[in-house]
Design a protein around this motif. Structure first.
Motif, PDB file in Angstrom:
ATOM      1  N   ALA A   1      -1.316   2.442  13.865  1.00  0.00           N
ATOM      2  CA  ALA A   1      -1.043   3.554  14.773  1.00  0.00           C
ATOM      3  C   ALA A   1      -2.078   3.618  15.889  1.00  0.00           C
ATOM      4  CB  ALA A   1      -1.007   4.864  13.988  1.00  0.00           C
TER       5      ALA A   1
ATOM      6  N   ARG B   1       4.711   6.627   8.693  1.00  0.00           N
ATOM      7  CA  ARG B   1       3.577   5.755   8.376  1.00  0.00           C
ATOM      8  C   ARG B   1       3.311   5.901   6.892  1.00  0.00           C
ATOM      9  NH1 ARG B   1      -2.537   5.602  10.818  1.00  0.00           N
ATOM     10  NH2 ARG B   1      -3.038   3.597   9.899  1.00  0.00           N
TER      11      ARG B   1
ATOM     12  N   GLY C   1       2.737   1.894   9.958  1.00  0.00           N
ATOM     13  CA  GLY C   1       1.801   1.344   8.983  1.00  0.00           C
ATOM     14  C   GLY C   1       2.265  -0.058   8.628  1.00  0.00           C
TER      15      GLY C   1
END
Length: 124
Positions: A107, A62, A90
């Motif tokens: 997430a 992410r 992300g």
């Protein structure tokens, strides 16, 4: 909504339980993926130096563009395992390579479940 940004024709869906190598996140992709693909195991990206070649590899990141260390780790794993699937939970900024690149666009529990379903395929 999660989506596949790029994939080799035979990369998805997974045909067996993968090793999931993740950055530390509030929620893990391992739990929902293991519900769909029993036998899925998890390792921390920061602790991973080598990965076995006997099962699929899914790398979960992410904001990889914000962490040069994690970007280097992912690039090293993809170089070692070009068949790896990279999941960005992300907003995807760069394609780190591998057999497929999947974007979760977040997430949240729903986003992670959507990614798990993409990886496991519609028949699970």
């Amino acid at each position: 909504a999660a989506r596949v940004l790029r994939a080799d024709p035979h990369a998805l869906p997974l045909t067996s339980a993968p090793l999931l190598v993740e950055v530390e996140l509030p929620r893990s992709l391992a739990t929902p993926l293991a519900a769909l693909l029993p036998g899925t195991t998890r390792a921390n990206l920061a602790d991973t130096t080598a990965v076995p070649a006997d099962r699929p590899l899914v790398i979960v990141v992410r904001g990889i563009q914000r962490s040069p260390e994690n970007l280097e780790r992912v690039q090293r794993l993809v170089k070692e395992r070009p068949d790896a699937i990279v999941v960005d939970l992300g907003v995807p900024h760069l394609d780190p390579g591998g057999a497929a690149w999947v974007a979760g666009y977040g997430a949240s529990r729903v986003a992670i479940q959507a990614v798990a379903e993409i990886l496991a395929g519609p028949d699970r």
